[in-house]
Design a protein around this motif. Structure first.
Motif, PDB file in Angstrom:
ATOM      1  N   LEU A   1       0.667  -1.166  -0.051  1.00  0.00           N
ATOM      2  CA  LEU A   1      -0.118   0.393   0.508  1.00  0.00           C
ATOM      3  C   LEU A   1       0.707   1.182   0.017  1.00  0.00           C
ATOM      4  O   LEU A   1       0.120   1.846  -1.248  1.00  0.00           O
ATOM      5  N   THR A   2       1.555   0.695   0.672  1.00  0.00           N
ATOM      6  CA  THR A   2       2.921   2.422   0.621  1.00  0.00           C
ATOM      7  C   THR A   2       3.590   2.490  -0.237  1.00  0.00           C
ATOM      8  O   THR A   2       3.918   4.066  -0.907  1.00  0.00           O
ATOM      9  N   LEU A   3       3.991   1.751  -1.672  1.00  0.00           N
ATOM     10  CA  LEU A   3       4.705   1.285  -2.640  1.00  0.00           C
ATOM     11  C   LEU A   3       4.013   1.883  -3.163  1.00  0.00           C
ATOM     12  O   LEU A   3       4.276   2.954  -3.725  1.00  0.00           O
ATOM     13  N   GLY A   4       2.450   1.927  -2.917  1.00  0.00           N
ATOM     14  CA  GLY A   4       1.382   2.505  -4.043  1.00  0.00           C
ATOM     15  C   GLY A   4       1.105   3.742  -4.076  1.00  0.00           C
ATOM     16  O   GLY A   4       1.122   4.955  -4.583  1.00  0.00           O
ATOM     17  N   LEU A   5       0.896   4.259  -3.190  1.00  0.00           N
ATOM     18  CA  LEU A   5       0.566   5.338  -2.513  1.00  0.00           C
ATOM     19  C   LEU A   5       2.165   6.401  -3.022  1.00  0.00           C
ATOM     20  O   LEU A   5       2.171   7.601  -3.910  1.00  0.00           O
ATOM     21  N   ALA A   6       3.501   6.148  -3.116  1.00  0.00           N
ATOM     22  CA  ALA A   6       4.743   6.919  -2.911  1.00  0.00           C
ATOM     23  C   ALA A   6       3.965   6.829  -4.129  1.00  0.00           C
ATOM     24  O   ALA A   6       4.998   8.125  -4.729  1.00  0.00           O
ATOM     25  N   ALA A   7       4.310   5.766  -5.147  1.00  0.00           N
ATOM     26  CA  ALA A   7       4.655   5.993  -6.883  1.00  0.00           C
ATOM     27  C   ALA A   7       3.299   7.330  -6.951  1.00  0.00           C
ATOM     28  O   ALA A   7       3.369   7.385  -8.138  1.00  0.00           O
ATOM     29  N   LEU A   8       2.054   7.011  -6.962  1.00  0.00           N
ATOM     30  CA  LEU A   8       1.206   7.762  -7.126  1.00  0.00           C
ATOM     31  C   LEU A   8       1.315   9.342  -7.102  1.00  0.00           C
ATOM     32  O   LEU A   8       1.464  10.012  -7.788  1.00  0.00           O
TER      33      LEU A   8
END
Length: 96
Positions: A23-30
């Protein structure tokens, strides 16, 4: 004072850890894509710095996700018996 929390030990709650880091990876990428687009439009120095920081965070989180996936794979392999007879539940006797 020491605390012995099971979740902090390797091999425990790997699905939860994977979910949090995924989830953190997805949010950071966005967020990184948004900041990079803003920097490409306005070329402000703080946006360039933030783009670099978000890129570093994405790399950091991707490594965590890969680690937890590998740990889950390792645990799964260790649970499967190596002997085919053990996998079928047989103990050396031929099944009729």
């Amino acid at each position: 004072m020491t605390m012995d929390m099971k979740v902090l030990k390797c091999g425990n709650c790997e699905e939860l850890k994977l979910g949090v880091h995924g989830l953190t990876l997805g949010l950071a990428a966005l967020c990184g894509l948004y900041i990079a687009a803003a920097w490409l439009t306005r070329r402000e120095a703080h946006l360039a710095v933030n783009t670099v920081l978000y890129t570093a965070l994405v790399v950091f989180e991707q490594r965590h996700v890969a680690h937890h996936m590998a740990e889950m794979r390792r645990l799964r392999v260790n649970l499967v018996p190596a002997d085919p007879a053990e996998r079928n539940g047989a103990t050396g006797a031929v099944a009729a």
